[in-house]
Scaffold this motif. Structure first.
Motif, short mmCIF file in Angstrom:
data_model
loop_
_atom_site.label_atom_id
_atom_site.label_comp_id
_atom_site.label_asym_id
_atom_site.label_seq_id
_atom_site.Cartn_x
_atom_site.Cartn_y
_atom_site.Cartn_z
N GLU A 86 44.12 -15.36 -16.94
CA GLU A 86 44.01 -14.91 -18.33
C GLU A 86 42.75 -14.09 -18.55
N ASN A 89 42.99 -10.62 -16.85
CA ASN A 89 43.87 -9.75 -17.62
C ASN A 89 43.17 -9.25 -18.89
N ASP A 90 42.50 -10.16 -19.60
CA ASP A 90 41.89 -9.81 -20.88
C ASP A 90 40.61 -8.98 -20.73
N LEU A 93 41.88 -5.89 -16.96
CA LEU A 93 43.08 -5.05 -16.96
C LEU A 93 43.37 -4.41 -18.32
N LYS A 94 43.47 -5.20 -19.35
CA LYS A 94 43.86 -4.67 -20.66
C LYS A 94 42.91 -3.59 -21.18
N GLU A 99 48.32 -2.49 -16.05
CA GLU A 99 49.25 -3.61 -16.04
C GLU A 99 49.65 -3.90 -14.61
N LYS A 101 50.83 -7.28 -11.81
CA LYS A 101 51.02 -8.67 -11.42
C LYS A 101 49.96 -8.97 -10.37
#
Length: 427
Positions: A86, A89-90, A93-94, A99, A101
């Motif tokens: 999490e 990603n936060d 990546l974001k 995006e 996997k």
């Protein structure tokens, strides 16, 4: 040192360049058992981006252990892994509009590369992969087939196939368009070049000699891959996690690789960890089709999560850029100060280097530096490059002290080599 000579394999390497027994380390310093202190311009070959025993990261790991947190979990779900996923990603990546996997292939960089190769071949149904001259991607057979260094390749003991090597940016000279050369092979049915499943590239070739690909070349490589339906894999194992200035080494180029391999510094404080970032539509693995006993290193998840705090604002990135420019300024000055040494400075961010065309000169620099309290390694197929790769968090005062030692080391080596030009060595 007798214990290592008697009991450890001859394959050991770095201990021969740094022939002491280290006992403790903190931030950008390492201390041997006799109490001698060394400034670290090696950073565990790029593992220790946040310094040795980083206080905040270490505290997070110790707290987790003292709470009886899960340490080993294969690919089972754990709180530590969920938090890392999490957070990555936060925080990473974001904000970059990416995006992916995330696959945990095993604990090392070569595990990540092997996984990416397998997946690229599975997705495309093709067997060939293209790598680049002087590239280094790992020591297991698939990764070794991608690696340019002849000595390392010879250690395989078997033929290394299904890989074509193309010239990296600048390999054929500054005026040569190496991608036009590559594409000519792809367009010609008589070239003997089968359509590859993927291309794998380092944006800066660390072990290969700190060879820097231009942003234009990287953008053109991505376009070539798109034109020919070839997957693009970026090996960011040594250059990722901020080494070149941004978290991913390719960000300024504006490219979007199909897969990204990460390891080394992603583990936060030297804990083994590797990732493959996969474009979501390419994630066609069957459950358990690729596995590894230590793909669930929860201590590394905890350390990696805490290390990502450095990327919640721009302070670290700004520091990398500032300190990288300072290193480059000093190296350029040294190249001008010792023209007979035939030194050329190059690099990006906090991976900088001096190459000498004189056989053995870079090795002598690193040996002299170590004798005076500075840990550096060489790079390049002939060890012709002295590499400056300190922790990203190094204090500016310590950085300058290390650069002073490096300057003195070059002066000492130059004086021995060219006493009439630079005076007699005092060593």
């Amino acid at each position: 040192m007798k214990t290592f000579d008697k009991l450890e394999s001859n394959v050991r390497g770095y201990i021969r360049d740094f022939p002491v027994v280290f006992s403790t380390a903190k931030d950008a310093h390492m201390v041997d058992e006799d109490g001698n202190v060394y400034i670290d311009f090696f950073a565990g070959a790029g593992v220790m981006n946040y310094g040795h025993n980083n206080t905040k990261i270490k505290e997070a790991v110790v707290e987790y252990m003292m709470g009886d947190g899960i340490t080993h979990s294969l690919d089972m779900g754990t709180e530590a892994k969920r938090t890392f996923l999490e957070t990555f990603n936060d925080v990473i990546l974001k904000p970059r509009g990416l995006e992916y996997k995330i696959q945990f292939p095993g604990p090392t960089g070569t595990n990540a590369v092997e996984s990416a190769l397998k997946l690229a071949r599975k997705v495309t149904g093709r067997t060939e992969v293209v790598s680049f001259s002087n590239g280094f991607h790992g020591m297991t057979l698939g990764s070794l087939a991608l690696t340019g260094n002849a000595t390392k390749r010879a250690g395989a003991g078997v033929p290394l196939g299904n890989v074509t090597t193309m010239p990296f940016d600048g390999y054929l000279g500054v005026d040569a368009d190496t991608l036009a050369y590559f594409e000519a092979f792809l367009n010609d049915a008589g070239s003997g070049q089968d359509k590859p499943a993927a291309v794998i590239v380092e944006t800066v070739q660390g072990e290969g000699g700190v060879n820097v690909a231009s942003w234009k070349w990287l953008r053109n490589l991505e376009k070539l891959c798109r034109r020919h339906d070839i997957l693009m894999i970026v090996d960011d194992i040594q250059m990722g996690c901020g080494r070149t200035g941004t978290f991913f080494s390719f960000e300024i180029a504006g490219i979007h690789p199909d897969m990204v391999c990460l390891s080394k510094a992603i583990g936060g404080m030297g804990l083994p960890m590797a990732l493959v970032l996969i474009r979501p539509d390419l994630d066609v693995w069957s459950p358990g089709e690729h596995n590894g006993t230590f793909r669930g290193n929860n201590l590394a998840f905890v350390a990696a999560t805490k290390a990502l705090d450095y990327w919640r604002d721009d302070k670290l990135e700004e520091g990398i850029v500032f300190k990288g420019l300072r290193v480059r300024e000093r190296l350029d000055a040294l190249a001008g100060q010792f023209p007979k040494a035939q030194l050329v400075a190059r690099g990006r961010g906090m991976i900088q280097a001096l190459e000498s065309k004189l056989d053995g000169f870079a090795e002598e620099i690193c040996a002299e530096a170590f004798a005076n309290g500075l840990i550096m390694e060489t790079a390049g197929v002939r060890s012709q490059v002295a590499k400056v790769m300190p922790p990203l968090t190094i204090d500016e005062v310590v950085l300058e002290q290390g650069l002073d030692i490096l300057e003195n080391a070059i002066a000492q080596v130059a004086a021995r080599r060219f006493p009439n030009a630079y005076g007699k060595s005092v060593a």
